[in-house]
Design a protein around this motif. Structure first.
Motif, PDB file in Angstrom:
ATOM      1  N   VAL A   1      -5.491  -6.127  -2.411  1.00 39.72           N
ATOM      2  CA  VAL A   1      -5.824  -5.020  -1.511  1.00 39.72           C
ATOM      3  C   VAL A   1      -5.452  -5.385  -0.079  1.00 39.72           C
ATOM      4  CG1 VAL A   1      -7.753  -3.747  -0.462  1.00 39.72           C
ATOM      5  CG2 VAL A   1      -7.623  -3.989  -2.947  1.00 39.72           C
ATOM      6  N   LEU A   2      -5.829  -6.585   0.356  1.00 39.60           N
ATOM      7  CA  LEU A   2      -5.523  -7.001   1.729  1.00 39.60           C
ATOM      8  C   LEU A   2      -4.015  -7.135   1.958  1.00 39.60           C
ATOM      9  CD1 LEU A   2      -8.402  -9.579   2.306  1.00 39.60           C
ATOM     10  CD2 LEU A   2      -8.215  -7.239   3.194  1.00 39.60           C
ATOM     11  N   ARG A   3      -3.292  -7.688   0.996  1.00 42.65           N
ATOM     12  CA  ARG A   3      -1.833  -7.819   1.117  1.00 42.65           C
ATOM     13  C   ARG A   3      -1.172  -6.440   1.192  1.00 42.65           C
ATOM     14  NH1 ARG A   3      -0.027 -10.538  -3.648  1.00 42.65           N
ATOM     15  NH2 ARG A   3       0.156  -8.468  -4.542  1.00 42.65           N
ATOM     16  N   THR A   4      -1.596  -5.516   0.329  1.00 43.78           N
ATOM     17  CA  THR A   4      -1.014  -4.172   0.333  1.00 43.78           C
ATOM     18  C   THR A   4      -1.300  -3.467   1.645  1.00 43.78           C
ATOM     19  OG1 THR A   4      -1.229  -4.014  -2.060  1.00 43.78           O
ATOM     20  CG2 THR A   4      -0.998  -1.941  -0.859  1.00 43.78           C
TER      21      THR A   4
ATOM     22  N   ALA B   1     -12.476   2.940   5.498  1.00 48.90           N
ATOM     23  CA  ALA B   1     -12.471   1.721   6.309  1.00 48.90           C
ATOM     24  C   ALA B   1     -11.178   0.938   6.125  1.00 48.90           C
ATOM     25  CB  ALA B   1     -13.680   0.853   5.954  1.00 48.90           C
ATOM     26  N   LEU B   2     -10.596   0.996   4.938  1.00 52.25           N
ATOM     27  CA  LEU B   2      -9.323   0.312   4.683  1.00 52.25           C
ATOM     28  C   LEU B   2      -8.138   1.055   5.295  1.00 52.25           C
ATOM     29  CD1 LEU B   2      -9.809  -0.733   0.953  1.00 52.25           C
ATOM     30  CD2 LEU B   2      -9.620  -2.271   2.931  1.00 52.25           C
ATOM     31  N   GLY B   3      -8.349   2.311   5.673  1.00 49.94           N
ATOM     32  CA  GLY B   3      -7.274   3.106   6.242  1.00 49.94           C
ATOM     33  C   GLY B   3      -6.579   4.000   5.238  1.00 49.94           C
ATOM     34  N   ALA B   4      -7.087   4.042   4.027  1.00 52.95           N
ATOM     35  CA  ALA B   4      -6.486   4.902   3.003  1.00 52.95           C
ATOM     36  C   ALA B   4      -6.880   6.353   3.279  1.00 52.95           C
ATOM     37  CB  ALA B   4      -6.958   4.489   1.611  1.00 52.95           C
ATOM     38  N   ILE B   5      -5.925   7.247   3.131  1.00 52.67           N
ATOM     39  CA  ILE B   5      -6.226   8.664   3.339  1.00 52.67           C
ATOM     40  C   ILE B   5      -6.097   9.463   2.046  1.00 52.67           C
ATOM     41  CG2 ILE B   5      -5.590   8.608   5.763  1.00 52.67           C
ATOM     42  CD1 ILE B   5      -2.927   9.959   4.952  1.00 52.67           C
ATOM     43  N   GLN B   6      -5.602   8.813   1.005  1.00 50.81           N
ATOM     44  CA  GLN B   6      -5.423   9.485  -0.289  1.00 50.81           C
ATOM     45  C   GLN B   6      -6.619   9.142  -1.175  1.00 50.81           C
ATOM     46  OE1 GLN B   6      -0.713   9.365  -0.817  1.00 50.81           O
ATOM     47  NE2 GLN B   6      -1.640   7.353  -0.502  1.00 50.81           N
ATOM     48  N   VAL B   7      -7.718   9.823  -0.954  1.00 50.91           N
ATOM     49  CA  VAL B   7      -8.952   9.569  -1.684  1.00 50.91           C
ATOM     50  C   VAL B   7      -9.365  10.869  -2.361  1.00 50.91           C
ATOM     51  CG1 VAL B   7     -11.345   8.772  -1.518  1.00 50.91           C
ATOM     52  CG2 VAL B   7      -9.618   7.848   0.043  1.00 50.91           C
ATOM     53  N   GLU B   8      -9.439  10.854  -3.679  1.00 49.55           N
ATOM     54  CA  GLU B   8      -9.739  12.055  -4.437  1.00 49.55           C
ATOM     55  C   GLU B   8     -10.653  11.678  -5.589  1.00 49.55           C
ATOM     56  OE1 GLU B   8     -10.458  15.239  -4.860  1.00 49.55           O
ATOM     57  OE2 GLU B   8      -8.575  15.650  -3.843  1.00 49.55           O
ATOM     58  N   ASN B   9     -11.252  12.695  -6.194  1.00 48.36           N
ATOM     59  CA  ASN B   9     -12.111  12.472  -7.361  1.00 48.36           C
ATOM     60  C   ASN B   9     -11.768  13.496  -8.417  1.00 48.36           C
ATOM     61  OD1 ASN B   9     -14.555  12.835  -9.112  1.00 48.36           O
ATOM     62  ND2 ASN B   9     -15.199  11.087  -7.902  1.00 48.36           N
ATOM     63  N   GLN B  10     -11.600  13.046  -9.626  1.00 50.72           N
ATOM     64  CA  GLN B  10     -11.207  13.933 -10.716  1.00 50.72           C
ATOM     65  C   GLN B  10     -12.272  14.962 -11.043  1.00 50.72           C
ATOM     66  OE1 GLN B  10     -13.452  12.583 -13.622  1.00 50.72           O
ATOM     67  NE2 GLN B  10     -12.597  14.411 -14.490  1.00 50.72           N
TER      68      GLN B  10
ATOM     69  N   ARG C   1      -1.877  -4.833   4.560  1.00 51.73           N
ATOM     70  CA  ARG C   1      -1.086  -5.480   5.602  1.00 51.73           C
ATOM     71  C   ARG C   1       0.383  -5.032   5.545  1.00 51.73           C
ATOM     72  NH1 ARG C   1      -3.348 -10.044   4.917  1.00 51.73           N
ATOM     73  NH2 ARG C   1      -2.043 -10.700   3.187  1.00 51.73           N
ATOM     74  N   GLN C   2       0.950  -4.937   4.329  1.00 55.06           N
ATOM     75  CA  GLN C   2       2.364  -4.596   4.169  1.00 55.06           C
ATOM     76  C   GLN C   2       2.657  -3.117   4.398  1.00 55.06           C
ATOM     77  OE1 GLN C   2       3.229  -6.012   0.214  1.00 55.06           O
ATOM     78  NE2 GLN C   2       3.520  -8.130   0.887  1.00 55.06           N
ATOM     79  N   THR C   3       1.681  -2.247   4.215  1.00 55.08           N
ATOM     80  CA  THR C   3       1.940  -0.796   4.296  1.00 55.08           C
ATOM     81  C   THR C   3       1.243  -0.130   5.478  1.00 55.08           C
ATOM     82  OG1 THR C   3       0.090  -0.286   2.821  1.00 55.08           O
ATOM     83  CG2 THR C   3       2.247  -0.660   1.787  1.00 55.08           C
ATOM     84  N   TRP C   4       0.674  -0.929   6.390  1.00 54.59           N
ATOM     85  CA  TRP C   4      -0.079  -0.364   7.508  1.00 54.59           C
ATOM     86  C   TRP C   4       0.838   0.415   8.446  1.00 54.59           C
ATOM     87  CZ3 TRP C   4      -4.864   0.778   8.307  1.00 54.59           C
ATOM     88  CH2 TRP C   4      -5.288   1.129   9.596  1.00 54.59           C
ATOM     89  N   GLN C   5       0.395   1.595   8.850  1.00 62.06           N
ATOM     90  CA  GLN C   5       1.096   2.412   9.844  1.00 62.06           C
ATOM     91  C   GLN C   5       0.157   2.637  11.022  1.00 62.06           C
ATOM     92  OE1 GLN C   5       1.865   5.935   7.441  1.00 62.06           O
ATOM     93  NE2 GLN C   5       4.052   5.476   7.484  1.00 62.06           N
ATOM     94  N   GLN C   6       0.558   2.124  12.153  1.00 61.84           N
ATOM     95  CA  GLN C   6      -0.235   2.361  13.364  1.00 61.84           C
ATOM     96  C   GLN C   6       0.110   3.731  13.935  1.00 61.84           C
ATOM     97  OE1 GLN C   6      -2.697   0.501  14.413  1.00 61.84           O
ATOM     98  NE2 GLN C   6      -3.117   1.644  16.277  1.00 61.84           N
ATOM     99  N   GLU C   7       1.414   4.054  13.884  1.00 60.45           N
ATOM    100  CA  GLU C   7       1.887   5.341  14.396  1.00 60.45           C
ATOM    101  C   GLU C   7       2.823   5.981  13.395  1.00 60.45           C
ATOM    102  OE1 GLU C   7       3.777   4.883  18.160  1.00 60.45           O
ATOM    103  OE2 GLU C   7       1.916   4.380  19.210  1.00 60.45           O
TER     104      GLU C   7
END
Length: 186
Positions: free
Chosen positions: A129-132, A174-183, A134-140
């Motif tokens: 999770v931390l590696r992903t 908190a992780l910065g994920a914006i794709q959060v959904e529930n079935q 770090r590698q995919t973070w978008q500040q802007e």
């Protein structure tokens, strides 16, 4: 045939007259010898059904440290003692002989599952999770501050209750994920 013959033996009339139903006409020695699974329980715990966010109340009956029966809790204001078919079968979650009790892991390109201890599995998940992130973070993005990652997403299931969904949403936000959904909402 005697007067009244078959009509007097008709089950509906016997039930209306009180001669059938739960009286002697429906009993046998075997029936009388049966006892409810709940009768011998050492303890009863109140719980909530794990299958959806409705939160139906359950009574968990335990004998000698093993779950013997799960029933709807009549004191639950949510379900008033009723359970759907999934909730009524939830005893299998803890008693089915095929239930997995270990973390299983299949290495990349592997063909076999291997058992891992929980600490090792949790460390592997945290590292990924931390590696992903770090590698995919978008500040802007396109000149706007977004502070997000598109490399992590969550699709929750109907077995999560409201509290778990709340915590999952907080964690992924908190992780910065914006794709959060529930079935359960889809």
């Amino acid at each position: 045939m005697a007067q009244g013959g078959w009509i007097s033996r008709w089950p509906v009339l016997r039930q209306l007259r009180g001669e059938d139903g739960r009286s002697r006409a429906a009993r046998s020695a075997r029936t009388d010898a049966l006892r409810p699974r709940t009768e011998q329980a050492d303890s009863v715990a109140r719980s909530v059904c794990p299958y959806c966010a409705v939160g139906c109340g359950q009574l968990i009956y335990v004998k000698d440290g093993r779950v013997t029966q799960i029933e709807g809790d009549p004191d639950s204001p949510v379900s008033r003692g009723r359970l759907c078919p999934k909730g009524a079968a939830s005893k299998q979650l803890v008693t089915h002989p095929g239930r997995q009790k270990h973390v299983l892991y299949r290495r990349p390109h592997g063909t076999e599952w291997e058992a891992l201890d929980l600490d090792t599995a949790m460390d592997m998940i945290a590292e990924r999770v931390l590696r992903t992130r770090r590698q995919t973070w978008q500040q802007e993005h396109e000149g706007k501050t977004v502070r997000r990652t598109m490399g992590i997403a969550s699709l929750g299931g109907a077995t999560l209750d409201n509290e778990e969904n709340y915590l999952m949403k907080k964690l992924y936000t908190a992780l910065g994920a914006i794709q959060v959904e529930n079935q359960a909402r889809i």
